[in-house]
Design a protein around this motif. Structure first.
Motif, PDB file in Angstrom:
ATOM      1  N   SER A 162      -1.404 -28.046 -20.295  1.00  0.00           N
ATOM      2  CA  SER A 162      -0.433 -28.753 -20.519  1.00  0.00           C
ATOM      3  C   SER A 162       0.717 -29.090 -19.290  1.00  0.00           C
ATOM      4  CB  SER A 162       0.683 -28.112 -21.402  1.00  0.00           C
ATOM      5  OG  SER A 162       1.101 -26.666 -21.009  1.00  0.00           O
ATOM      6  N   ARG A 163       0.476 -28.219 -18.207  1.00  0.00           N
ATOM      7  CA  ARG A 163       1.330 -28.562 -17.030  1.00  0.00           C
ATOM      8  C   ARG A 163       0.412 -29.193 -15.860  1.00  0.00           C
ATOM      9  NH1 ARG A 163       5.001 -23.014 -16.369  1.00  0.00           N
ATOM     10  NH2 ARG A 163       6.141 -23.301 -18.398  1.00  0.00           N
ATOM     11  N   GLY A 164      -0.626 -29.636 -16.317  1.00  0.00           N
ATOM     12  CA  GLY A 164      -1.682 -30.255 -15.430  1.00  0.00           C
ATOM     13  C   GLY A 164      -2.950 -29.490 -15.132  1.00  0.00           C
ATOM     14  N   VAL A 165      -3.927 -30.176 -14.478  1.00  0.00           N
ATOM     15  CA  VAL A 165      -5.383 -29.672 -14.464  1.00  0.00           C
ATOM     16  C   VAL A 165      -5.637 -30.073 -13.064  1.00  0.00           C
ATOM     17  CG1 VAL A 165      -7.495 -29.545 -15.049  1.00  0.00           C
ATOM     18  CG2 VAL A 165      -5.775 -30.029 -16.722  1.00  0.00           C
ATOM     19  N   ARG A 166      -6.269 -29.182 -12.153  1.00  0.00           N
ATOM     20  CA  ARG A 166      -6.649 -29.568 -10.662  1.00  0.00           C
ATOM     21  C   ARG A 166      -8.278 -29.037 -10.614  1.00  0.00           C
ATOM     22  NH1 ARG A 166      -1.373 -28.131  -9.953  1.00  0.00           N
ATOM     23  NH2 ARG A 166       0.061 -30.069  -9.167  1.00  0.00           N
ATOM     24  N   CYS A 167      -8.764 -29.980 -10.211  1.00  0.00           N
ATOM     25  CA  CYS A 167     -10.297 -29.892 -10.159  1.00  0.00           C
ATOM     26  C   CYS A 167     -11.049 -30.105  -8.766  1.00  0.00           C
ATOM     27  CB  CYS A 167     -11.030 -30.702 -11.126  1.00  0.00           C
ATOM     28  SG  CYS A 167     -12.822 -30.658 -11.372  1.00  0.00           S
ATOM     29  N   ALA A 263      -1.579 -24.665  -3.843  1.00  0.00           N
ATOM     30  CA  ALA A 263      -1.660 -26.096  -4.375  1.00  0.00           C
ATOM     31  C   ALA A 263      -2.237 -26.107  -5.667  1.00  0.00           C
ATOM     32  CB  ALA A 263      -2.179 -26.727  -3.219  1.00  0.00           C
ATOM     33  N   ARG A 264      -3.546 -25.285  -5.848  1.00  0.00           N
ATOM     34  CA  ARG A 264      -4.105 -25.445  -6.978  1.00  0.00           C
ATOM     35  C   ARG A 264      -3.363 -25.246  -8.331  1.00  0.00           C
ATOM     36  NH1 ARG A 264      -8.400 -22.734  -3.740  1.00  0.00           N
ATOM     37  NH2 ARG A 264      -7.673 -20.726  -4.752  1.00  0.00           N
ATOM     38  N   HIS A 265      -2.446 -24.087  -8.076  1.00  0.00           N
ATOM     39  CA  HIS A 265      -1.774 -23.571  -9.138  1.00  0.00           C
ATOM     40  C   HIS A 265      -0.215 -24.133  -9.243  1.00  0.00           C
ATOM     41  CE1 HIS A 265      -4.959 -21.019 -10.637  1.00  0.00           C
ATOM     42  NE2 HIS A 265      -4.869 -20.410  -9.328  1.00  0.00           N
ATOM     43  N   ALA A 266       0.060 -24.937  -8.420  1.00  0.00           N
ATOM     44  CA  ALA A 266       1.532 -25.675  -8.262  1.00  0.00           C
ATOM     45  C   ALA A 266       2.086 -26.270  -9.628  1.00  0.00           C
ATOM     46  CB  ALA A 266       1.538 -26.823  -7.275  1.00  0.00           C
ATOM     47  N   GLY A 267       3.098 -25.857 -10.246  1.00  0.00           N
ATOM     48  CA  GLY A 267       3.826 -26.054 -11.138  1.00  0.00           C
ATOM     49  C   GLY A 267       3.187 -25.569 -12.596  1.00  0.00           C
ATOM     50  N   ALA A 269      -0.192 -25.377 -12.894  1.00  0.00           N
ATOM     51  CA  ALA A 269      -1.377 -26.206 -13.512  1.00  0.00           C
ATOM     52  C   ALA A 269      -2.454 -25.229 -13.626  1.00  0.00           C
ATOM     53  CB  ALA A 269      -1.698 -26.916 -12.265  1.00  0.00           C
ATOM     54  N   LEU A 270      -3.498 -25.877 -14.531  1.00  0.00           N
ATOM     55  CA  LEU A 270      -4.636 -24.974 -14.721  1.00  0.00           C
ATOM     56  C   LEU A 270      -5.648 -25.482 -13.467  1.00  0.00           C
ATOM     57  CD1 LEU A 270      -6.948 -23.588 -16.666  1.00  0.00           C
ATOM     58  CD2 LEU A 270      -7.135 -25.954 -17.583  1.00  0.00           C
ATOM     59  N   TYR A 367      -1.871 -16.133 -10.245  1.00  0.00           N
ATOM     60  CA  TYR A 367      -1.207 -17.226  -9.730  1.00  0.00           C
ATOM     61  C   TYR A 367      -1.016 -18.417 -10.815  1.00  0.00           C
ATOM     62  CZ  TYR A 367      -1.643 -14.816  -5.362  1.00  0.00           C
ATOM     63  OH  TYR A 367      -1.420 -13.792  -4.280  1.00  0.00           O
ATOM     64  N   GLY A 368      -2.029 -18.432 -11.661  1.00  0.00           N
ATOM     65  CA  GLY A 368      -2.196 -19.315 -12.827  1.00  0.00           C
ATOM     66  C   GLY A 368      -3.250 -19.303 -13.402  1.00  0.00           C
ATOM     67  N   PRO A 369      -3.277 -20.310 -14.616  1.00  0.00           N
ATOM     68  CA  PRO A 369      -4.558 -20.083 -15.325  1.00  0.00           C
ATOM     69  C   PRO A 369      -5.736 -20.757 -14.570  1.00  0.00           C
ATOM     70  CG  PRO A 369      -3.083 -21.915 -16.099  1.00  0.00           C
ATOM     71  CD  PRO A 369      -2.421 -21.105 -15.184  1.00  0.00           C
ATOM     72  N   TYR A 370      -6.935 -20.207 -14.960  1.00  0.00           N
ATOM     73  CA  TYR A 370      -8.186 -20.453 -14.031  1.00  0.00           C
ATOM     74  C   TYR A 370      -9.342 -20.769 -15.131  1.00  0.00           C
ATOM     75  CZ  TYR A 370     -11.077 -20.360  -9.778  1.00  0.00           C
ATOM     76  OH  TYR A 370     -11.770 -20.709  -8.718  1.00  0.00           O
ATOM     77  N   LEU A 371     -10.148 -21.690 -15.016  1.00  0.00           N
ATOM     78  CA  LEU A 371     -11.086 -21.996 -15.780  1.00  0.00           C
ATOM     79  C   LEU A 371     -12.432 -22.272 -15.148  1.00  0.00           C
ATOM     80  CD1 LEU A 371     -12.333 -23.027 -18.551  1.00  0.00           C
ATOM     81  CD2 LEU A 371     -11.301 -25.345 -18.281  1.00  0.00           C
ATOM     82  N   MET A 372     -13.279 -21.502 -15.729  1.00  0.00           N
ATOM     83  CA  MET A 372     -14.962 -21.581 -14.954  1.00  0.00           C
ATOM     84  C   MET A 372     -15.623 -21.648 -16.272  1.00  0.00           C
ATOM     85  SD  MET A 372     -16.401 -18.727 -12.197  1.00  0.00           S
ATOM     86  CE  MET A 372     -15.190 -19.216 -10.864  1.00  0.00           C
TER      87      MET A 372
END
Length: 510
Positions: A162-167, A263-267, A269-270, A367-372
């Protein structure tokens, strides 16, 4: 942790309402996690299917922590685990349940620990077996199953996005497949690429982003330098932020890894990862025939030169211990008996991914949610049944990418071909040449490369001795019991030994 098809409070309430401890509907639990659940006055601690998310505990099971340093700080005494120290140095990460600390272990896959009043515990073990037989379904059906499971896995994590996704994006296929699957699941990932200017990954990622009309962030994690005065503080910060022993021992960089991670988890983000994508490929590059776990240990984990170790290092015993760990992971007692090829392939998610990516997951989760998604056990259950012919040269993975997003599949790659069609002759030949090498040659390949001076370091570099002398004693008082650092000519190995020296110094001081 996902439950069924979702996350969050409602999913947890559903888990508690339908589960009878200690069986928490493990088939429906996804993701990589550690959980403490209390139900009907009883408390339980357990982890994900493969035990990827690390939970450290002492021998008496009275100390539990998701942090290696925190668990170590709570110990009355601690010593280094000799086998694990060599495994970290030579093979990047210890495998199995042991850690570099003799008194600390990892919670084993399938272990559910009941926490009793007064501090005692009772262990309940749940099977983690998966079918190791080849799927007899048509190729199109197998690809569609992989697509469906991947889509379900990513959608179950949607609330964390909900706070963004970075890939990430690169010249390879794993990150591109993760991006394609995320986009197909309705997410809109922000893209980034790692690497120096002009590298293959950066060039291809920029080409894809431009073709798709998408912005792309670029990071060179190893760019920049740290002045000698600030170096000690930077290393100390890196050490604690990466829980002491990050993969590849890279606590000596100038802070670029931390910048990229933040930067991966800024704000909030997942952050997505393409890690474990090789579960769909021929990871060990062995002939398509029954193979023993002893052979896997000799050909894949014998990446060392005895000249780098102290005089009492026993290479044969080191490899034998590795084989024992591999056998335990897939329930094989006879380490020299040839086992079905697809059972051997299960060593990749159960051992390699757990050791390498599990450590990464545990650190990232701070540092934030992480999806593998490729390490979710339901995806792995489908992937490990792919026949070897579909694994060679990434055929199945390319077919999956093309089925999800043919446009993305059609962009060039670092393999020298796109993924919308069959692999190139060159790609097929390179893999065939690797599979065709005899076991005795593969066992000695690292030592041969060392003699030729062909050892690169793609995960960083070693700072000058003027810097390193500020953070470790360059006579290596702790690691000299295990290694002869002055003989090490592999910069990546030297860095991991230096990281172990820093870690051992921290242990002694705390």
């Amino acid at each position: 942790m996902t439950v069924g098809g979702g996350m969050g409070l409602a999913a947890l309430q559903d888990l508690l309402a339908r589960s009878g401890p200690p069986d928490f509907h493990r088939e429906e639990l996804g993701g990589q996690f550690a959980a403490i659940v209390q139900r009907a006055g009883r408390s339980f601690l357990f982890g994900d299917w493969f035990g990827a998310f690390p939970v450290y505990h002492d021998a008496g099971r009275r100390i539990f922590s998701t942090s290696l340093l925190a668990a170590l700080a709570a110990m009355p005494r601690a010593a280094l685990h000799r086998q694990a120290v060599y495994e970290f140095a030579f093979n990047i990460a210890p495998i199995g349940n042991h850690t570099v600390v003799e008194q600390l272990s990892l919670l084993a896959p399938g272990d559910v620990v009941e926490l009793l009043p007064g501090g005692d515990t009772v262990s309940h073990h749940q099977s983690r077996e998966q079918d190791a037989s080849e799927s007899g379904a048509p190729v199109g059906v197998q690809i569609e199953r992989l697509r469906d499971v991947l889509d379900t896995t990513i959608k179950a994590h949607a609330s964390a996005a909900s706070r963004g996704v970075r890939c990430p994006l690169s010249g390879g296929i794993d990150s591109r497949l993760a991006f394609a699957a995320a986009r197909a699941a309705g997410l809109s990932p922000d893209l980034y690429v790692y690497g120096p200017t002009g590298s293959c990954d950066v060039r291809i990622a920029r080409s894809i982003a431009a073709g798709e009309g998408l912005p792309l962030d670029w990071f060179d994690q190893h760019d920049g330098a740290c002045d000698a005065e600030a170096f000690a503080a930077t290393v100390e910060r890196n050490f604690h932020q990466s829980d002491g022993l990050p993969n590849f021992g890279n606590i000596f960089d100038a802070g670029g890894n931390a910048v990229a991670r933040d930067a991966r988890h800024a704000g909030g983000a997942l952050a997505m990862s393409g890690g474990c994508g090789e579960v769909m490929r021929d990871f060990f590059r062995l002939p398509d025939q029954p193979t023993s776990v002893s052979r896997v240990a000799r050909t894949f984990l014998s990446r060392f030169s005895a000249d780098d170790a102290s005089a009492d290092f026993d290479g044969a015993a080191f490899v034998s211990a590795l084989a024992g760990t591999l056998g335990s992971a897939i329930g094989v007692d006879d380490l020299h008996r040839p086992m079905p090829r697809l059972l051997i392939e299960q060593l990749y998610p159960r051992v390699r991914c757990r050791a390498l990516f599990g450590r990464e997951i545990g650190i990232e989760a701070r540092y934030g949610p992480y999806l593998m998604p490729f390490l979710d056990h339901r995806f792995v259950a489908e992937a490990v049944r792919l026949p070897m012919a579909l694994r060679w040269a990434g055929r199945a993975e390319a077919m999956l990418l093309a089925a999800i997003d043919p446009r993305l599949a059609a962009y060039p790659s670092s393999y020298g071909h796109h993924f919308a069609g069959p692999p190139s002759r060159r790609h097929r030949f390179d893999e065939w040449a690797s599979r065709s090498r005899p076991a005795w040659l593969r066992e000695r390949s690292y030592r041969l490369r060392r003699r030729l001076g062909a050892t690169g370091d793609e995960h960083g570099s070693v700072p000058a001795s003027s810097h390193m002398g500020r953070v470790i004693d360059l006579s290596f008082p702790h690691m000299r019991a295990f290694f002869r650092p002055e003989r090490v000519r592999d910069p990546a190995l030297w860095r991991r030994i230096a990281c172990l020296e820093y870690f051992a110094g921290w242990m002694a001081a705390n």
